[in-house]
Design a protein around this motif. Structure first.
Motif, PDB file in Angstrom:
ATOM      1  N   SER A 143     -27.332 -39.427 -54.297  1.00  0.00           N
ATOM      2  CA  SER A 143     -26.200 -39.365 -55.227  1.00  0.00           C
ATOM      3  C   SER A 143     -25.367 -38.095 -55.024  1.00  0.00           C
ATOM      4  N   TYR A 144     -25.806 -37.194 -54.122  1.00  0.00           N
ATOM      5  CA  TYR A 144     -25.078 -35.941 -53.923  1.00  0.00           C
ATOM      6  C   TYR A 144     -24.003 -36.107 -52.839  1.00  0.00           C
ATOM      7  N   LYS A 145     -22.773 -35.911 -53.256  1.00  0.00           N
ATOM      8  CA  LYS A 145     -21.632 -36.180 -52.369  1.00  0.00           C
ATOM      9  C   LYS A 145     -21.706 -35.434 -51.036  1.00  0.00           C
ATOM     10  N   ASP A 146     -22.054 -34.153 -51.067  1.00  0.00           N
ATOM     11  CA  ASP A 146     -22.051 -33.378 -49.813  1.00  0.00           C
ATOM     12  C   ASP A 146     -23.090 -33.909 -48.827  1.00  0.00           C
ATOM     13  N   ILE A 147     -24.227 -34.326 -49.364  1.00  0.00           N
ATOM     14  CA  ILE A 147     -25.274 -34.866 -48.477  1.00  0.00           C
ATOM     15  C   ILE A 147     -24.806 -36.211 -47.917  1.00  0.00           C
ATOM     16  N   ARG A 148     -24.141 -37.011 -48.751  1.00  0.00           N
ATOM     17  CA  ARG A 148     -23.626 -38.300 -48.265  1.00  0.00           C
ATOM     18  C   ARG A 148     -22.600 -38.071 -47.152  1.00  0.00           C
ATOM     19  N   LEU A 149     -21.680 -37.137 -47.369  1.00  0.00           N
ATOM     20  CA  LEU A 149     -20.646 -36.900 -46.356  1.00  0.00           C
ATOM     21  C   LEU A 149     -21.275 -36.450 -45.034  1.00  0.00           C
ATOM     22  N   PHE A 150     -22.280 -35.609 -45.146  1.00  0.00           N
ATOM     23  CA  PHE A 150     -22.997 -35.107 -43.963  1.00  0.00           C
ATOM     24  C   PHE A 150     -23.640 -36.268 -43.190  1.00  0.00           C
ATOM     25  N   LEU A 151     -24.289 -37.173 -43.899  1.00  0.00           N
ATOM     26  CA  LEU A 151     -24.976 -38.282 -43.220  1.00  0.00           C
ATOM     27  C   LEU A 151     -24.007 -39.393 -42.789  1.00  0.00           C
ATOM     28  N   VAL A 152     -22.974 -39.628 -43.599  1.00  0.00           N
ATOM     29  CA  VAL A 152     -21.995 -40.674 -43.256  1.00  0.00           C
ATOM     30  C   VAL A 152     -21.278 -40.341 -41.939  1.00  0.00           C
TER      31      VAL A 152
END
Ligand code: DC
Length: 225
Positions: free
Chosen positions: A99-108
């Protein structure tokens, strides 16, 4: 011709089993994006960081490297975490990390880079809506909570991971809720996705159906897969 297939849906709907087999039969690369969120979760836990502390988890981004090997192995900073990331302690925390945006952006970013190189079948929650909005084929794979809990329980037992059915069912319900209620890229069916309810289908039936859907879609678009 490079093909992209997105399979989204709730936890334990059988997406990875199906996607893996379809990838094998069609010669595509299978990308398990859930494994990436799980590996990040494992790393936070290894570091003793509270998975509900967004700032502390996001601060670890620069030191995390996740690799998905073609043989299904998942590496986190070169440690083989393939088995550990399926443990209930990781499953119980992964929705916070996801649910953490920065982690999502990193993995996306990494997910998109993989899809740019190969024909892929990628499974997750936000592939058709966010990661690959232009995917050639989008499938939203669902099954009842009860069916999903039994499937995940059987899978864990077969892998030697100890758990109870009740524990798994509670975890599935909790993850459904968190995954579909987060602000950024929540679990959602893309408007142009085809919904496939697998509650009463065998793995082979689902695999056959998904291949049928892919072939029909590619023919409709005039793409030679
Ligand atoms: O598919 P899975 O159960 O291995 O996924 C683990 C968690 O990661 C799941 O609770 C939701 C999250 N996830 C996500 O938010 N977005 C994705 N593309 C894949 C997984």
């Amino acid at each position: 011709m490079k093909i992209t297939v997105a399979i989204d849906g709730p936890a334990a709907a059988g997406k990875s089993t199906v996607a893996k087999e379809v990838a094998k039969r069609l010669g595509y690369t299978y990308i398990d994006t859930g494994a990436m969120y799980r590996a990040f979760t494992w790393y936070c836990m290894e570091k003793g960081v509270d998975c509900q502390n967004e700032a502390a988890c996001c601060a670890l981004i620069p030191e995390v490297t996740i690799k998905l090997r073609p043989n299904g192995q998942v590496l986190c900073n070169e440690f083989d975490v393939t088995k550990e990331i399926r443990e209930p302690r990781v499953s119980g925390n992964v929705s916070y990390i996801a649910s953490y945006k920065d982690i999502r952006l990193f993995l996306v970013d990494q997910q998109r880079a993989m899809a740019a190189k190969h024909s892929v079948i990628m499974d997750g929650r936000d592939i058709g809506t966010y990661v690959l909005p232009d995917a050639d084929v989008k499938i939203f794979q669902i099954a009842s909570v009860e069916t999903r809990a039994v499937r995940r329980y059987d899978e864990n037992i077969a892998k030697g991971i100890s758990c109870t059915l009740e524990e798994i069912e509670n975890d599935v319900r909790k993850r459904d809720y968190i995954d579909s209620h987060r602000d950024f890229a929540p679990l959602k069916c893309a408007p142009d996705a085809l919904t496939l309810d697998t509650s009463f289908m065998s793995v082979e039936e689902v695999v056959t159906k998904v291949i049928e859907i892919i072939n029909a879609k590619l023919a409709e678009k005039g793409i030679n897969g």
